[in-house]
Scaffold this active site. Structure first.
Site, PDB file in Angstrom:
ATOM      1  CG  ASP A 172      -2.009   0.968   1.237  1.00 24.26           C
ATOM      2  OD1 ASP A 172      -2.370   1.434   0.147  1.00 24.26           O
ATOM      3  OD2 ASP A 172      -2.535   1.275   2.327  1.00 24.26           O
ATOM      4  CG  HIS A 173      -0.872   5.027   0.716  1.00 18.79           C
ATOM      5  ND1 HIS A 173      -1.137   6.083  -0.118  1.00 18.79           N
ATOM      6  CD2 HIS A 173      -2.038   4.741   1.331  1.00 18.79           C
ATOM      7  CE1 HIS A 173      -2.413   6.417  -0.021  1.00 18.79           C
ATOM      8  NE2 HIS A 173      -2.985   5.610   0.850  1.00 18.79           N
ATOM      9  CB  THR A 202      -8.519   3.955  11.425  1.00 16.61           C
ATOM     10  OG1 THR A 202      -7.504   4.671  10.705  1.00 16.61           O
ATOM     11  CG2 THR A 202      -8.698   4.594  12.790  1.00 16.61           C
ATOM     12  CG  HIS A 227      -6.764   4.664  -0.195  1.00 13.78           C
ATOM     13  ND1 HIS A 227      -5.439   4.434   0.086  1.00 13.78           N
ATOM     14  CD2 HIS A 227      -6.992   4.060  -1.394  1.00 13.78           C
ATOM     15  CE1 HIS A 227      -4.885   3.735  -0.893  1.00 13.78           C
ATOM     16  NE2 HIS A 227      -5.821   3.509  -1.813  1.00 13.78           N
ATOM     17  CG  HIS A 238      -5.661   8.221   4.189  1.00 14.99           C
ATOM     18  ND1 HIS A 238      -5.266   9.072   3.191  1.00 14.99           N
ATOM     19  CD2 HIS A 238      -5.639   6.981   3.662  1.00 14.99           C
ATOM     20  CE1 HIS A 238      -4.991   8.376   2.096  1.00 14.99           C
ATOM     21  NE2 HIS A 238      -5.220   7.103   2.354  1.00 14.99           N
TER      22      HIS A 238
END
Length: 291
Positions: free
Chosen positions: A89-90, A239, A214, A186
């Protein structure tokens, strides 16, 4: 119901993502930080017969080398009774992406959201050529999904996705999946995100590439369900699971202040991670997709 082939690896999962555009379900991508939570997510997916994506972000890469993550996740992939995708990811560093592709990740995300459009297109195209050459799928981002807690850094600039730019970006980069910014944020701890479904619809008119959202912890349950008939094929969730684990672990310490045994302290928090993952996948219409 989807039929599970003998080969459960990336090409099949990529095919599933494409089909999700035309079917009423959205796949869940969960950020993981250890074998513990990754295993519980797979257990949840197996229980309800759902494909699932295990995602390693830059924080997780800081904990263990990318090659260790690849071996760990692919062990779960091999033993799972449902399709499991190992996803990076990212990532902004193309060298890390190349290592991930060669180490055995099924898909990678290049995040050029902070770059000028032309440079984002050029860099993403380079990643696509590299990854596709190794049989790895690519996700990229157009627009820039913000952070509720400033985790992107003081110079991070969030921006809603421009539909025309999304269409051009998809055409010129040949990405497999496209992350967009339509009000999602996010690291939100409450479900207060306001999703612009009109903007999402405009983006869908410009490209048929499967879309990704996301920051889905902050999206209301009702809005998550409204995503099912859209071109969104995956939502990223981190989260919600971190809160399920952390809040429960805090309660375990308060209940047992002298406890020190990891297995004892982690039992309930990991159960809550599993239950939260299952709840999200059921809500997204994934239950029973794999028979």
């Amino acid at each position: 119901m989807l039929t599970l082939p003998k080969n459960k690896f990336q090409p099949f999962f990529t095919d599933l993502m494409g089909k999700a555009v035309h079917e009423k379900h959205v796949f869940a991508g969960f950020n993981v930080f250890s074998l513990d939570d990754a295993y519980e997510i797979v257990r949840a997916a197996e229980k309800i017969g759902a494909p699932v994506m295990l995602m390693v972000n830059k924080l997780a890469v800081g904990l263990y080398p990318i090659e260790v993550w690849a071996d760990t996740l692919n062990m779960l992939v091999r033993h799972a009774s449902v399709p499991v995708c190992a996803h990076l990811d990212h990532t902004t560093d193309i060298n890390v992406i190349e290592r991930a592709c060669k180490a055995g990740f099924d898909s990678v995300m290049f995040d050029g959201s902070q770059l000028p459009l032309e440079e984002n297109i050029a860099q993403t195209r380079r990643v696509v050529e590299l990854a596709h050459g190794l049989g790895v799928a690519v996700e990229a981002e157009i627009g820039a999904v913000g952070y509720s807690d400033g985790a992107g850094g003081k110079d991070y600039k969030s921006a809603m996705t421009d539909p025309k730019e999304a269409g051009r970006f998809a055409r010129e980069t040949h990405v497999d999946w496209l992350a967009v910014s339509v009000g999602n944020v996010h690291r939100m701890e409450t479900q207060d995100a306001v999703i612009d479904f009109d903007l999402l619809s405009q983006i869908e008119k410009e490209t048929d590439v499967p879309l990704v959202l996301h920051g889905s912890t902050g999206i209301k349950d009702a809005d998550m369900k409204k995503l099912l008939p859209t071109h969104v094929c995956k939502v990223n969730i981190g989260t919600a699971l971190r809160m399920a684990f952390g809040n429960t672990l805090r309660a375990e310490f308060e209940k047992n202040p002298k406890a020190f045994d990891r297995t004892e302290l982690f039992a309930k928090p990991l159960q809550m991670v599993r239950e939260e993952a299952e709840k999200k996948m059921v809500m997204l219409g994934c239950k029973g997709l794999i028979g």
